[in-house]
Design a protein around this motif. Sequence first.
Motif, mmCIF file in Angstrom:
data_model
loop_
_atom_site.group_PDB
_atom_site.id
_atom_site.type_symbol
_atom_site.label_atom_id
_atom_site.label_comp_id
_atom_site.label_asym_id
_atom_site.label_seq_id
_atom_site.Cartn_x
_atom_site.Cartn_y
_atom_site.Cartn_z
ATOM 1 N N LEU A 17 42.819 34.703 41.856
ATOM 2 C CA LEU A 17 42.337 35.883 41.136
ATOM 3 C C LEU A 17 41.479 35.552 39.922
ATOM 4 O O LEU A 17 41.173 36.431 39.125
ATOM 5 C CB LEU A 17 43.515 36.766 40.738
ATOM 6 N N CYS A 55 35.996 39.836 43.069
ATOM 7 C CA CYS A 55 37.342 40.153 42.571
ATOM 8 C C CYS A 55 38.050 41.092 43.546
ATOM 9 O O CYS A 55 39.201 40.849 43.925
ATOM 10 C CB CYS A 55 37.246 40.792 41.192
ATOM 11 N N CYS A 109 38.682 37.819 38.896
ATOM 12 C CA CYS A 109 39.049 39.083 38.254
ATOM 13 C C CYS A 109 39.251 38.944 36.749
ATOM 14 O O CYS A 109 39.482 39.943 36.059
ATOM 15 C CB CYS A 109 40.324 39.640 38.883
ATOM 16 N N PRO A 165 35.662 45.499 37.984
ATOM 17 C CA PRO A 165 35.791 44.351 38.895
ATOM 18 C C PRO A 165 34.584 44.265 39.818
ATOM 19 O O PRO A 165 34.072 45.289 40.283
ATOM 20 C CB PRO A 165 37.079 44.642 39.673
#
Length: 102
Positions: free
Chosen positions: A39, A58, A42, A54
């Motif tokens: 992640l 992401c 993100c 985002p």
Amino acid sequence: MVSIMVLVMGADKGMSQSGGSSSSSSTCSSSFFSTLVQLIPCRPSVAPFSPIPPNEVCCQAIRLLGQPCLCILINGPPISGVDRNMAIQLPDKCAANFEPCK
């Protein structure tokens, strides 16, 4: 680059506190650290005080990981530089249609 280092360092600290995963990990095939690394795209979307929407990378990561893995991060130990309330909103912002984390 520095924010990625802080994020990874925070993950190392979190893993030592939680043993690497939480009890809800039975439906997530990734560890806390692995989920966190996946992640990284993100990161700008969950940074306190300077969030940006985002991006597609992401959102793709959110959809690939799924709700159980995202909940491991949201319910896990604190992560430096990550606003949990903003992280909870990522599935909605990415149209992922996840159930809320418990």
